[in-house]
Motif scaffolding. Structure first.
Motif, mmCIF file in Angstrom:
data_model
loop_
_atom_site.group_PDB
_atom_site.id
_atom_site.type_symbol
_atom_site.label_atom_id
_atom_site.label_comp_id
_atom_site.label_asym_id
_atom_site.label_seq_id
_atom_site.Cartn_x
_atom_site.Cartn_y
_atom_site.Cartn_z
ATOM 1 N N PHE A 45 26.116 44.753 45.033
ATOM 2 C CA PHE A 45 25.363 44.488 43.800
ATOM 3 C C PHE A 45 24.508 45.699 43.463
ATOM 4 C CE2 PHE A 45 24.933 39.533 44.006
ATOM 5 C CZ PHE A 45 26.309 39.428 44.146
ATOM 6 N N ASP A 46 24.614 46.183 42.211
ATOM 7 C CA ASP A 46 23.684 47.209 41.747
ATOM 8 C C ASP A 46 22.261 46.643 41.733
ATOM 9 O OD1 ASP A 46 25.815 48.852 41.390
ATOM 10 O OD2 ASP A 46 25.666 48.983 39.203
ATOM 11 N N ILE A 47 21.290 47.535 41.735
ATOM 12 C CA ILE A 47 19.890 47.133 41.646
ATOM 13 C C ILE A 47 19.340 47.568 40.281
ATOM 14 C CG2 ILE A 47 17.565 47.481 42.577
ATOM 15 C CD1 ILE A 47 18.797 47.882 45.316
ATOM 16 N N GLY A 48 18.715 46.606 39.584
ATOM 17 C CA GLY A 48 18.085 46.916 38.303
ATOM 18 C C GLY A 48 18.901 46.454 37.114
ATOM 19 N N GLY A 49 18.242 46.469 35.951
ATOM 20 C CA GLY A 49 18.908 46.083 34.715
ATOM 21 C C GLY A 49 19.410 44.644 34.759
ATOM 22 N N LYS A 50 20.633 44.437 34.327
ATOM 23 C CA LYS A 50 21.217 43.099 34.286
ATOM 24 C C LYS A 50 21.993 42.740 35.554
ATOM 25 C CE LYS A 50 21.675 43.057 29.247
ATOM 26 N NZ LYS A 50 22.613 42.880 28.093
ATOM 27 N N ALA A 51 21.878 43.565 36.582
ATOM 28 C CA ALA A 51 22.602 43.299 37.828
ATOM 29 C C ALA A 51 22.046 42.049 38.509
ATOM 30 C CB ALA A 51 22.491 44.492 38.764
ATOM 31 N N VAL A 80 32.705 30.464 41.439
ATOM 32 C CA VAL A 80 32.628 31.341 40.256
ATOM 33 C C VAL A 80 31.409 30.903 39.449
ATOM 34 C CG1 VAL A 80 33.816 32.182 38.198
ATOM 35 C CG2 VAL A 80 35.136 31.579 40.252
ATOM 36 N N LEU A 81 30.333 31.670 39.554
ATOM 37 C CA LEU A 81 29.087 31.319 38.883
ATOM 38 C C LEU A 81 29.171 31.631 37.394
ATOM 39 C CD1 LEU A 81 26.559 32.751 41.521
ATOM 40 C CD2 LEU A 81 27.626 30.481 41.437
ATOM 41 N N ASP A 82 28.200 31.138 36.642
ATOM 42 C CA ASP A 82 28.165 31.364 35.202
ATOM 43 C C ASP A 82 28.149 32.861 34.896
ATOM 44 O OD1 ASP A 82 28.043 28.671 34.938
ATOM 45 O OD2 ASP A 82 25.932 28.570 34.280
ATOM 46 N N GLY A 83 29.051 33.292 34.013
ATOM 47 C CA GLY A 83 29.144 34.674 33.596
ATOM 48 C C GLY A 83 30.011 35.534 34.505
ATOM 49 N N TRP A 84 30.441 34.999 35.614
ATOM 50 C CA TRP A 84 31.272 35.744 36.564
ATOM 51 C C TRP A 84 32.753 35.531 36.281
ATOM 52 C CZ3 TRP A 84 29.757 38.522 41.154
ATOM 53 C CH2 TRP A 84 28.374 38.632 41.320
ATOM 54 N N THR A 85 33.542 36.471 36.712
ATOM 55 C CA THR A 85 34.994 36.356 36.632
ATOM 56 C C THR A 85 35.553 36.252 38.049
ATOM 57 O OG1 THR A 85 35.131 37.641 34.586
ATOM 58 C CG2 THR A 85 37.138 37.487 35.909
ATOM 59 N N GLY A 86 36.452 35.312 38.267
ATOM 60 C CA GLY A 86 37.022 35.119 39.591
ATOM 61 C C GLY A 86 38.525 35.265 39.586
ATOM 62 N N SER A 87 39.089 35.630 40.722
ATOM 63 C CA SER A 87 40.540 35.710 40.855
ATOM 64 C C SER A 87 40.957 35.153 42.202
ATOM 65 C CB SER A 87 41.022 37.165 40.727
ATOM 66 O OG SER A 87 40.549 37.942 41.816
ATOM 67 N N SER A 88 42.137 34.571 42.249
ATOM 68 C CA SER A 88 42.678 33.968 43.458
ATOM 69 C C SER A 88 44.040 34.563 43.752
ATOM 70 C CB SER A 88 42.835 32.446 43.284
ATOM 71 O OG SER A 88 41.625 31.856 42.875
ATOM 72 N N SER A 89 44.385 34.649 45.032
ATOM 73 C CA SER A 89 45.716 35.112 45.400
ATOM 74 C C SER A 89 46.064 34.618 46.788
ATOM 75 C CB SER A 89 45.799 36.650 45.349
ATOM 76 O OG SER A 89 45.251 37.209 46.524
ATOM 77 N N SER A 90 47.283 34.907 47.211
ATOM 78 C CA SER A 90 47.739 34.488 48.533
ATOM 79 C C SER A 90 47.176 35.370 49.641
ATOM 80 C CB SER A 90 49.270 34.522 48.592
ATOM 81 O OG SER A 90 49.740 35.832 48.346
ATOM 82 N N THR A 91 46.504 36.466 49.287
ATOM 83 C CA THR A 91 45.975 37.380 50.303
ATOM 84 C C THR A 91 44.482 37.611 50.185
ATOM 85 O OG1 THR A 91 46.509 39.286 48.899
ATOM 86 C CG2 THR A 91 48.169 38.605 50.507
ATOM 87 N N GLY A 92 43.793 36.906 49.316
ATOM 88 C CA GLY A 92 42.354 37.094 49.194
ATOM 89 C C GLY A 92 41.827 36.498 47.906
ATOM 90 N N ALA A 93 40.534 36.692 47.668
ATOM 91 C CA ALA A 93 39.897 36.209 46.446
ATOM 92 C C ALA A 93 38.784 37.171 46.069
ATOM 93 C CB ALA A 93 39.343 34.802 46.638
ATOM 94 N N GLY A 94 38.401 37.171 44.774
ATOM 95 C CA GLY A 94 37.365 38.092 44.330
ATOM 96 C C GLY A 94 36.545 37.565 43.183
ATOM 97 N N LEU A 95 35.353 38.126 43.032
ATOM 98 C CA LEU A 95 34.439 37.804 41.937
ATOM 99 C C LEU A 95 33.855 39.101 41.398
ATOM 100 C CD1 LEU A 95 32.299 35.055 43.772
ATOM 101 C CD2 LEU A 95 34.262 34.639 42.269
ATOM 102 N N SER A 96 33.550 39.146 40.098
ATOM 103 C CA SER A 96 32.880 40.316 39.533
ATOM 104 C C SER A 96 32.111 39.926 38.285
ATOM 105 C CB SER A 96 33.896 41.417 39.194
ATOM 106 O OG SER A 96 34.735 41.015 38.126
ATOM 107 N N ILE A 97 31.147 40.784 37.948
ATOM 108 C CA ILE A 97 30.338 40.560 36.751
ATOM 109 C C ILE A 97 29.842 41.909 36.236
ATOM 110 C CG2 ILE A 97 28.145 40.299 38.006
ATOM 111 C CD1 ILE A 97 27.345 38.130 35.965
ATOM 112 N N GLY A 98 29.715 42.025 34.918
ATOM 113 C CA GLY A 98 29.083 43.183 34.294
ATOM 114 C C GLY A 98 29.845 44.480 34.395
ATOM 115 N N PRO A 99 31.059 44.589 33.802
ATOM 116 C CA PRO A 99 31.776 45.872 33.839
ATOM 117 C C PRO A 99 31.046 46.936 33.022
ATOM 118 C CG PRO A 99 32.873 44.331 32.351
ATOM 119 C CD PRO A 99 31.806 43.546 33.059
ATOM 120 N N TYR A 100 31.099 48.183 33.499
ATOM 121 C CA TYR A 100 30.485 49.301 32.765
ATOM 122 C C TYR A 100 31.216 50.585 33.146
ATOM 123 C CZ TYR A 100 27.978 50.381 37.143
ATOM 124 O OH TYR A 100 27.645 50.684 38.433
#
Length: 335
Positions: free
Chosen positions: A299-305, A170-190
């Motif tokens: 990953f989006d391209i451009g801006g703060k992505a 989970v890098l700086d500024g990212w949100t991470g989640s854990s579970s028994s069936t997988g894991a995920g990361l995300s950043i920059g909701p819009y």
């Protein structure tokens, strides 16, 4: 003219209608002691002349017992009936056993194989959802706080896929989640483009069992190549971003992940809404279970992505992790 009835099997003259139909051997001049269960006629029965000293009966096709057309020694009716009943009982037991075993196998498969939720170009709620199973610029890919501010390790820096026994950084500024069936990361909701509404993200990552995502390939390379088009379709789906107008493969090749030999395929896609992005399908065997793990990036391209170099950074940070076993879910936020 005198009619002579030829030797053969004919319906039992004394049969009362109770029990199976019986036949008795006529030797051409008189009834013998030999009987058998009457075979089922294959076609409409043919009438035979009346038997001497008995009323006229409808005949059945004769089936020789010993190959000569005459009955083999002794009465065999009881033996035939017992063997038939025993065979039916055995067949019934086998069929019942197969049905029971099949039902148990179905339950076992449903219990032991995780099924990731559908992926898409937008998050169906106001914030990224944990273990969403998707990836990409249009999906949190399992992002979100996962119902708590503590990460599985308590350091806010790991999102653990307990089923595959790996962790994502989970890098700086990212949100991470854990579970028994997988894991995920995300950043920059819009807010998602288009009229569908919902929340999208500038970057998303998900880790799930490859078989759970519908991948049938047996090698990391084949699985990555098989998944990339579906990854692009799910991450930048038509309902949210419009049709994908172009795609270009920008990277593909072998890569070492968590000490295992894996393979990646990366595309650059452009959509009708004007949004463009990078999507990547990365597949490698779990260091512990040896089953194939699918990691999707979008990953989006451009801006703060985040740029494509962050894809490589996250890949390098994937590690073997058995700390949760097959445990539950939690999440963390990079700081």
């Amino acid at each position: 003219m005198t009619t002579t009835t030829p030797p053969g099997w004919y319906p039992e003259p004394g049969h009362t209608g109770n029990g199976p139909a019986m036949e008795r051997w006529w030797d051409g001049s008189a009834w013998t002691e030999y009987t058998r269960t009457a075979p089922v006629p294959a076609a409409a029965p043919q009438a035979y002349p009346g038997y001497p000293g008995a009323p006229e009966y409808q005949g059945y096709p004769g089936y020789p017992v010993d190959g000569t057309g005459a009955p083999g020694g002794g009465k065999r009716t009881g033996t035939v009936v017992i063997a038939l009943v025993a065979s039916l009982v055995l067949i019934g037991a086998i069929v019942a056993g197969v049905l029971v075993l099949g039902k148990d196998d179905d339950k076992s498969d449903a219990k032991n194989t995780p099924t990731p939720t559908s992926t898409g170009g937008r998050v169906p709620g106001p914030a990224p959802q944990p273990s969403d199973g998707g990836s990409g610029g249009g999906d949190s890919a399992g992002g979100g706080s996962g119902g708590g501010d503590q990460s599985p390790r308590g350091d806010g820096k790991s999102a653990i896929d307990a089923y595959d026994q790996i962790s994502l950084p989970v890098l700086d500024g990212w949100t991470g989640s854990s579970s028994s069936t997988g894991a995920g990361l995300s950043i920059g909701p819009y807010p998602c483009p288009g009229t569908a509404g919902g929340t999208c993200s500038l970057g998303g990552v998900s880790a799930v069992p490859a078989v759970g995502a519908g991948t049938t390939a047996k090698t990391a390379e084949d699985a990555a190549k098989q998944d990339i088009a579906k990854n692009a379709s799910d991450s930048y789906n038509k309902d949210t971003y419009g049709a994908t107008t172009t795609h270009q493969q920008v990277k593909a090749g072998a890569v070492t992940v968590a000490g295992q030999q894996g393979y990646l395929v990366r595309w650059k896609v452009v959509t009708a809404s004007g949004t463009s992005g990078y999507v990547e399908s990365l597949v490698f065997p779990s260091p512990t279970t040896k089953q194939l793990v699918l990691v999707r990036f979008g990953f989006d391209i451009g801006g703060k992505a985040p740029g494509p170099d962050v894809i490589d950074q996250i890949t390098q940070g994937i590690k073997s992790d058995t700390s949760q076993g097959s445990g539950g879910s939690s999440g963390g936020t990079g700081v």
